[in-house]
Design an enzyme around this catalytic site. Structure first.
Site, mmCIF file in Angstrom:
data_model
loop_
_atom_site.group_PDB
_atom_site.id
_atom_site.type_symbol
_atom_site.label_atom_id
_atom_site.label_comp_id
_atom_site.label_asym_id
_atom_site.label_seq_id
_atom_site.Cartn_x
_atom_site.Cartn_y
_atom_site.Cartn_z
ATOM 1 N N GLY A 10 -4.516 -4.432 -3.761
ATOM 2 C CA GLY A 10 -5.511 -3.415 -4.075
ATOM 3 C C GLY A 10 -4.757 -2.149 -4.438
ATOM 4 N N HIS A 11 -4.746 -1.824 -5.723
ATOM 5 C CA HIS A 11 -3.956 -0.689 -6.202
ATOM 6 C C HIS A 11 -4.890 0.432 -6.651
ATOM 7 C CE1 HIS A 11 -0.452 -3.664 -7.161
ATOM 8 N NE2 HIS A 11 -0.732 -3.583 -5.881
ATOM 9 N N LYS A 65 1.912 2.145 -5.029
ATOM 10 C CA LYS A 65 2.501 1.589 -6.255
ATOM 11 C C LYS A 65 1.592 1.834 -7.460
ATOM 12 C CE LYS A 65 2.507 -2.455 -4.301
ATOM 13 N NZ LYS A 65 2.065 -2.091 -2.957
ATOM 14 N N GLN A 77 2.022 -6.100 -3.131
ATOM 15 C CA GLN A 77 2.497 -6.185 -1.738
ATOM 16 C C GLN A 77 3.789 -5.367 -1.597
ATOM 17 O OE1 GLN A 77 1.556 -9.595 -3.260
ATOM 18 N NE2 GLN A 77 -0.417 -8.696 -2.770
ATOM 19 N N ASP A 106 0.807 -1.221 0.000
ATOM 20 C CA ASP A 106 0.000 0.000 0.000
ATOM 21 C C ASP A 106 0.845 1.278 0.000
ATOM 22 O OD1 ASP A 106 -2.174 -1.698 0.123
ATOM 23 O OD2 ASP A 106 -2.307 -1.588 2.305
#
Ligand code: GDP
Ligand code: IMO
Ligand code: MG
Length: 424
Positions: free
Chosen positions: A40-41, A16, A225, A13
């Protein structure tokens, strides 16, 4: 042609997605090589917010090819849900802009249930996983009993037989634990429907990536990650189940190391972590402040992220193991209000100075972070466009990070939008 890997330097988080989105403009292909829909991006594009889980963030740019590489664990039903969700927002995903490795392992319904089962049986020692079935799927991969995409699309009948057998074995376990059992018929039907839709995306992505490179096209690897969730380098056992560090981009895509030109590390200007495990610089006051502002909630599970000050021990080691050529520092604006900013330069453990993180999670939990306090800038940076225009104390903060990590800061995030990134 120039190939770049983007990697998180902390516990995920780091922002990225936003950095990948920014770099996508200058590349042709965006590749995910590890992890799954535990990621989750968040990307803000044309004023709309998108959260990508399995599909590379490059999908938001027209004309770019996206690849899900062999190292990813892919949940077929979740992927189709993501494709449909993007379509509703006007982003079309087709085999023209998404290819999936036929070697990618599949997350099956029993993997998700096993994830929940194992977490529950760990009690207080739980990892705090995303419950997306990631660990059990990688476990089966290493145990050589996994299900791959080519199995599903190539021989659905044999696939169904194997699936039925695994589900009935797992159901014995779930029943014994008083958990819901799975309906093998229903799961099989859902997966065979998914197989039909996914077949056109399934291909030998190693072959296509090498063909793209021969044509002179540039690749961008979107890490998922972060370094401290890496199965080898992270705060084991409080980690995810893949190699999240830069080497994972090569093994997870079939692109060899000498083809990589640049590795960009992404770190927040402070630190966050979601899930369990050691976090030396955790600070609950900082967390309260962000949560009250509606910030720092997990993009995948919605859980509150734990927050703390910047830990240079982490970023220093991350720069070493990933070979960062440069750093993107995100959410500098998150510290705009701070009068003083503590920065952890090293740890102490049993009277010893540690410049690098310890191996054991127990030692990690017992280290004493040693801080230096830097003066804050107490002004709004969200509109700053040039590095030189940042407040002097903000520049000093960034320069300190450069010195401690021996890595140049090339990008600075001052807000969530694409245009709120200072490129130096
Ligand atoms: P990722 O998993 O590394 O892509 O990061 P996430 O999307 O899970 O979390 C990063 C969060 O920070 C998201 O809500 C982003 O919109 C937000 N973000 C990224 N960069 C910046 C920045 O420079 N400033 C601010 N205020 N928010 C940012
Ligand atoms: P992105 O790509 C933050 C964490 C989970 C848990 C541990 C193991 O958005 O940075 P898993 O479900 O992978 O078995 O959970 O890893 N985790 C993440 N934390 N960002 C992520 O991805 C994460 N993916 C997994 O919270 O602590
Ligand atoms: Mg995230």
């Amino acid at each position: 042609m120039s190939n770049t890997i983007v990697i998180g330097a902390q516990w995920g988080d780091e922002g990225k997605g936003k950095i990948v989105d920014l770099l996508t403009e200058k590349v042709d292909v965006v590749v995910r090589a590890q992890g799954g829909n535990n990621a989750g991006h968040t990307v803000i594009s044309d004023g709309k917010e998108y959260i990508l889980h399995l599909i590379p963030s490059g999908i938001l740019w027209p004309g770019k090819m996206c690849v899900i590489g062999n190292g990813v664990v892919m949940d077929p039903v979740a992927l189709l849900g993501e494709i449909d969700g993007l379509a509703e927002k006007g982003i079309s995903v087709t085999p023209e802009n998404l290819q999936i490795s036929d070697r990618a392992h599949l997350v099956m319904p029993f993997h998700r249930q096993l994830d929940a089962f194992r977490e529950a049986s760990k009690g207080d020692n739980k990892i705090g996983t995303t419950k997306r079935g990631i660990g059990p799927t990688y476990g089966d991969k290493i145990d050589r009993v996994g299900f791959r995409l080519h199995d599903l699309v190539g021989d659905p009948v044999k696939f169904s037989e194997r699936l039925h057998k695994r589900i009935s074995d797992c159901n014995v376990l779930f029943e014994g634990a008083g958990m819901e059992t799975l309906d093998a018929e229903e799961s099989g039907k859902e997966l065979l429907e998914a197989a039909e839709r996914l077949a056109p995306y399934s291909t030998d992505t190693v072959g296509t990536l090498h063909a793209y490179m021969k044509e002179g096209r540039s690749l961008l690897f979107e890490g998922a990650q972060g370094t401290y969730l890496d199965i080898d380098q992270g705060t084991y056992p409080y980690v995810t189940s893949s190699n999240t560090t830069s080497g994972g981009a090569c093994t997870g895509s079939g692109v060899p190391p000498q083809k990589i030109d640049r590795v960009v590390g992404v770190t927040k200007a402070y630190t966050t972590r979601v899930g369990e495990g050691p976090f030396p610089t955790q600070n609950d006051n900082l967390a309260d402040r962000f949560h009250k502002m509606g910030r720092e909630f997990g993009a995948t599970t919605g859980r509150k992220r734990r927050c703390g000050w910047l830990d240079l021990v982490l970023v220093r080691y991350a720069a070493m193991v990933n070979g960062f050529d440069d750093l993107a520092i995100t959410i500098l604006d998150g510290l705009d209000d701070c009068e003083e900013i503590p920065i952890c330069t090293h740890y102490e453990l049993n009277g010893k100075k540690l410049m690098l993180p310890p191996a054991s999670a127990e030692d990690f939990a017992n280290v004493v972070p040693v801080y230096e306090s830097l003066p804050g800038w107490q002004s709004d940076t969200t509109g700053v466009k040039n590095f030189e225009d940042l407040p002097a104390n903000a520049k000093a903060y960034l320069e300190r990070i450069e010195k401690e990590t021996e890595t140049r800061v090339s990008m600075v995030g001052v807000g969530p939008s694409r245009d709120q990134t200072i490129v130096r």
